[in-house]
Design a protein around this motif. Structure first.
Motif, mmCIF file in Angstrom:
data_model
loop_
_atom_site.group_PDB
_atom_site.id
_atom_site.type_symbol
_atom_site.label_atom_id
_atom_site.label_comp_id
_atom_site.label_asym_id
_atom_site.label_seq_id
_atom_site.Cartn_x
_atom_site.Cartn_y
_atom_site.Cartn_z
ATOM 1 N N ALA A 84 1.357 -1.076 0.077
ATOM 2 C CA ALA A 84 0.243 0.414 -0.239
ATOM 3 C C ALA A 84 0.786 1.141 -0.146
ATOM 4 C CB ALA A 84 -1.030 0.327 0.664
ATOM 5 N N PHE A 85 0.341 3.073 -0.594
ATOM 6 C CA PHE A 85 1.010 3.742 -0.354
ATOM 7 C C PHE A 85 0.321 4.703 -0.325
ATOM 8 C CE2 PHE A 85 -0.847 2.871 -4.518
ATOM 9 C CZ PHE A 85 -1.602 4.603 -4.819
ATOM 10 N N ASP A 86 1.232 5.533 -0.185
ATOM 11 C CA ASP A 86 0.090 7.348 0.634
ATOM 12 C C ASP A 86 0.798 8.366 -0.073
ATOM 13 O OD1 ASP A 86 2.451 8.056 1.958
ATOM 14 O OD2 ASP A 86 1.645 7.234 4.449
ATOM 15 N N SER A 87 -0.335 9.141 -0.367
ATOM 16 C CA SER A 87 0.850 10.861 -0.565
ATOM 17 C C SER A 87 2.500 10.961 -0.488
ATOM 18 C CB SER A 87 0.099 11.860 -0.266
ATOM 19 O OG SER A 87 -0.164 12.094 0.847
ATOM 20 N N GLN A 88 3.435 10.313 0.806
ATOM 21 C CA GLN A 88 4.021 11.323 1.102
ATOM 22 C C GLN A 88 5.321 9.236 0.431
ATOM 23 O OE1 GLN A 88 4.659 13.801 2.485
ATOM 24 N NE2 GLN A 88 2.001 13.805 2.243
ATOM 25 N N ILE A 89 5.363 8.447 -0.464
ATOM 26 C CA ILE A 89 5.455 7.345 -0.732
ATOM 27 C C ILE A 89 6.984 7.607 -0.759
ATOM 28 C CG2 ILE A 89 4.903 8.391 -2.854
ATOM 29 C CD1 ILE A 89 4.952 4.323 -2.531
ATOM 30 N N THR A 90 7.963 7.449 -0.826
ATOM 31 C CA THR A 90 9.653 7.602 -1.106
ATOM 32 C C THR A 90 10.130 6.919 -2.130
ATOM 33 O OG1 THR A 90 9.880 6.365 0.866
ATOM 34 C CG2 THR A 90 9.930 9.033 1.265
ATOM 35 N N HIS A 91 11.832 7.603 -3.217
ATOM 36 C CA HIS A 91 11.660 6.573 -3.698
ATOM 37 C C HIS A 91 12.160 5.665 -3.429
ATOM 38 C CE1 HIS A 91 14.896 5.694 -6.700
ATOM 39 N NE2 HIS A 91 13.822 6.439 -6.743
ATOM 40 N N SER A 92 12.517 5.196 -2.557
ATOM 41 C CA SER A 92 13.599 3.582 -1.925
ATOM 42 C C SER A 92 12.063 2.790 -1.557
ATOM 43 C CB SER A 92 13.748 3.680 -0.545
ATOM 44 O OG SER A 92 13.185 4.638 0.735
ATOM 45 N N GLY A 93 10.815 3.875 -0.841
ATOM 46 C CA GLY A 93 9.780 2.749 -0.564
ATOM 47 C C GLY A 93 8.743 1.973 -1.524
ATOM 48 N N PHE A 94 8.962 2.841 -2.712
ATOM 49 C CA PHE A 94 8.643 2.396 -4.718
ATOM 50 C C PHE A 94 9.402 1.397 -4.614
ATOM 51 C CE2 PHE A 94 5.442 2.774 -7.677
ATOM 52 C CZ PHE A 94 6.632 2.883 -8.760
ATOM 53 N N ILE A 95 10.590 1.787 -4.663
ATOM 54 C CA ILE A 95 11.166 -0.020 -4.972
ATOM 55 C C ILE A 95 10.944 -0.818 -4.085
ATOM 56 C CG2 ILE A 95 14.295 -0.464 -5.166
ATOM 57 C CD1 ILE A 95 13.301 1.784 -7.225
ATOM 58 N N GLN A 96 10.933 -0.970 -3.235
ATOM 59 C CA GLN A 96 10.366 -2.227 -2.357
ATOM 60 C C GLN A 96 9.510 -2.332 -2.982
ATOM 61 O OE1 GLN A 96 10.288 -0.895 1.467
ATOM 62 N NE2 GLN A 96 10.510 -3.504 2.796
ATOM 63 N N ALA A 97 8.277 -2.124 -3.448
ATOM 64 C CA ALA A 97 6.583 -2.336 -3.499
ATOM 65 C C ALA A 97 7.374 -3.217 -4.771
ATOM 66 C CB ALA A 97 6.365 -1.043 -3.797
ATOM 67 N N LEU A 98 7.761 -2.170 -5.880
ATOM 68 C CA LEU A 98 7.680 -2.985 -6.872
ATOM 69 C C LEU A 98 8.479 -4.693 -6.842
ATOM 70 C CD1 LEU A 98 9.093 -0.147 -9.607
ATOM 71 C CD2 LEU A 98 6.972 -1.733 -9.547
ATOM 72 N N HIS A 99 9.941 -4.525 -5.807
ATOM 73 C CA HIS A 99 10.203 -6.129 -5.589
ATOM 74 C C HIS A 99 9.561 -6.776 -5.661
ATOM 75 C CE1 HIS A 99 13.335 -8.282 -4.829
ATOM 76 N NE2 HIS A 99 12.727 -8.230 -3.602
ATOM 77 N N ARG A 100 8.772 -6.036 -5.103
ATOM 78 C CA ARG A 100 7.067 -7.528 -4.141
ATOM 79 C C ARG A 100 6.682 -7.742 -5.684
ATOM 80 N NH1 ARG A 100 5.169 -4.611 1.454
ATOM 81 N NH2 ARG A 100 6.951 -4.997 2.861
ATOM 82 N N CYS A 101 6.166 -6.737 -6.493
ATOM 83 C CA CYS A 101 5.159 -6.622 -7.464
ATOM 84 C C CYS A 101 6.679 -8.590 -8.331
ATOM 85 C CB CYS A 101 5.329 -5.780 -8.383
ATOM 86 S SG CYS A 101 4.549 -4.849 -7.651
ATOM 87 N N GLU A 102 7.746 -7.944 -8.542
ATOM 88 C CA GLU A 102 8.551 -9.046 -9.045
ATOM 89 C C GLU A 102 8.527 -10.130 -8.433
ATOM 90 O OE1 GLU A 102 13.225 -9.234 -10.283
ATOM 91 O OE2 GLU A 102 12.503 -7.751 -9.202
ATOM 92 N N LEU A 103 8.854 -10.622 -7.063
ATOM 93 C CA LEU A 103 8.275 -11.371 -6.325
ATOM 94 C C LEU A 103 7.099 -12.496 -6.098
ATOM 95 C CD1 LEU A 103 10.108 -10.766 -2.769
ATOM 96 C CD2 LEU A 103 10.898 -12.173 -5.115
ATOM 97 N N TYR A 104 5.942 -11.840 -6.949
ATOM 98 C CA TYR A 104 4.508 -12.324 -7.109
ATOM 99 C C TYR A 104 4.772 -12.668 -7.901
ATOM 100 C CZ TYR A 104 -0.455 -13.000 -7.187
ATOM 101 O OH TYR A 104 -2.051 -13.533 -7.711
#
Length: 479
Positions: free
Chosen positions: A94-114
């Motif tokens: 999940a994300f909010d309006s304060q999402i950071t570059h590193s947080g977004f990279i981590q979320a994409l990594h979870r997508c890759e694992l899925y």
């Protein structure tokens, strides 16, 4: 992830993704943005996307949930306002309006694992199809292949075939292997509903729309939203209803009877018929434009007589299902199965299923031979089942029979052409040759009495027809 997939942004307010779009451009990621209300068709092409970012107002919660469950092959990252959806299997972050570059990279990594670890849908679907659509014949392999090809799409499917060939089973298989699998599968038989009631059945009605409409009622199209609507026996649909169905297929909109409010249709339509629609088109009984709209992807289910080699597998599967339901089952002899393979099966698999259930009631947990089959299924000569014994055992039983006659029986046998030996001669005799002579003579007598009909002669001698044929071959007797 180094691949050609893109990121899909879904939102209902243009400003929601301003920060994320800046991050994506900085990362040199390709992305597309669509409105939450125009998303269903975009998600169909799931091979294009490596991640889906979903942002919407809480008012659109149910719509967002429907989008996520309809695309289990895609990983979703959702707005914090939709955090209640994080319990779904394919919502990875999940994300909010304060999402950071590193947080977004981590979320994409979870997508890759899925995407890397999700179950192999193609392998699972092949196994499911082999269990559901039983048979190793070429005809059934073609049907399973067609189902695997069309299931991931949203194309209209027309299932053709004779009654009882399993057209609804094919439709259910397409639904289960599609992205709509978690949605409803709603069947309706167009030939079983009177024409004047079919419109209300399909589209629903408002209270007071006609006499007897005492309350508002949803139709099958509404009940199938997010899933699949199966229109069985589409060839029996009245012409006036064909016009209305064509409009729904073209515009994806419909109204309840008695209402002017248009409802958006998110339904996949699978139709089926045992009739030749092209002939009905030529006769003016079926609309040509509707035929071509439905016949996007035809699937023909073969008649059972066209795949007789599948019959033993089908019988075993039907018996297994009876056992699973804790019902009495049966077992068929090879001769009984061979006799069934000679049948024409006008009712196809449905007829076979009914027969197996009938036999399980008549002969619960018993062995069924040709003689126990209904007369119409007896296509080979009826033999009384008896086990095959070794020759030594047969000779011993024959000897016991020879010397266990009563006086009356002995007198009757003395009058026969072959004279029985009641006392062993002093010089002895060759018992094996003697028994063979007696056996040959009795076989000839039985054949003569039955005018050469082997089956009736075998019955007269108390043995199976196949056993008598073998003995005749052994002794060189003409059939």
């Amino acid at each position: 992830m180094q691949n050609n997939r893109r990121i899909l942004l879904i939102d209902s307010t243009a400003s929601d993704f301003s920060t994320l779009k800046t991050i994506l451009k900085f990362m040199d990621e390709d992305f597309d943005s669509v409105d939450v209300n125009d998303t269903a068709q975009t998600l169909v092409q799931h091979q294009q996307w490596k991640a889906v970012l979903l942002s919407a107002n809480s008012d659109d919660f149910e719509l967002c949930k429907q989008l996520i469950t309809a695309a289990p092959e895609l990983p979703f990252i959702v707005d914090q306002r939709l955090s209640d959806l994080t319990g779904l299997a394919n919502v990875v972050a999940a994300f909010d309006s304060q999402i950071t570059h590193s947080g977004f990279i981590q979320a994409l990594h979870r997508c890759e694992l899925y995407l890397r670890n999700k179950p192999n849908q193609q392998l699972r679907s092949s196994k499911d199809l082999q269990h559901t659509l039983v048979g190793h014949s070429h005809e059934m392999q073609v049907v399973r292949k067609l189902i695997e090809q069309v299931a991931p799409t949203d194309a209209n499917v027309l299932v053709l075939g004779e009654s009882g060939t399993g057209k609804e089973v094919v439709a259910q298989a397409i639904h289960r292997l599609s992205k709509r699998a978690k949605g409803p599968f709603v069947p309706v038989n167009c030939g079983a509903i009177p024409g004047e009631l079919l419109e209300s059945e399909l589209f629903g009605h408002e209270k007071g729309a006609f006499t007897g409409a005492i309350s508002t009622r949803k139709g099958r199209f509404e009940l199938a939203q997010g899933g699949t609507l199966f229109l069985d026996e589409i060839g029996d649909m009245p012409l006036q209803m064909q016009v209305k169905l064509l409009r729904v297929l073209q515009e994806r909109m419909f109204e309840r009877v008695g209402s002017a409010l248009q409802i958006k249709s998110n339904v996949r339509v699978i139709a089926a018929t045992h009739r030749e629609l092209e002939n009905l088109v030529n006769e003016g009984k079926f609309r040509e434009d509707l035929y071509y709209r439905l016949n996007v992807f035809p699937v023909e289910t073969p008649a059972l007589r066209e795949r007789r080699e599948d019959l033993p597998l089908l019988i075993n599967e039907l018996i297994r299902r009876l056992t699973e339901q804790a019902q009495d089952s049966v077992k068929l002899t090879d001769n009984a199965i061979q006799s069934l393979m000679e049948h024409k099966w006008a009712g196809n698999v449905r007829e076979l299923s009914n027969l197996i259930e009938r036999l399980s009631i008549l002969y619960p947990n018993q062995l069924v031979d040709v003689a126990e089959l209904p007369k119409k299924y007896q296509h080979i000569e009826v033999d009384t089942f008896e086990p095959e014994y070794p020759e030594s055992v047969l000779e011993r039983d024959a000897l016991n029979d020879l010397f266990s006659f009563s006086e009356d029986e002995a007198l009757e046998e003395e009058q026969a052409s072959t004279q029985m030996v009641t006392e062993l001669p002093l010089e002895g005799l060759n018992l094996k040759e003697y028994l063979s002579e007696v056996e040959v003579d009795l076989i000839n007598q039985a054949l003569s009495a039955q005018e050469g009909v082997v089956a009736r002669a075998a019955e007269m001698l108390g043995m199976r027809r196949t056993t008598l044929v073998e003995k005749m071959r052994k002794y060189g007797l003409n059939q």
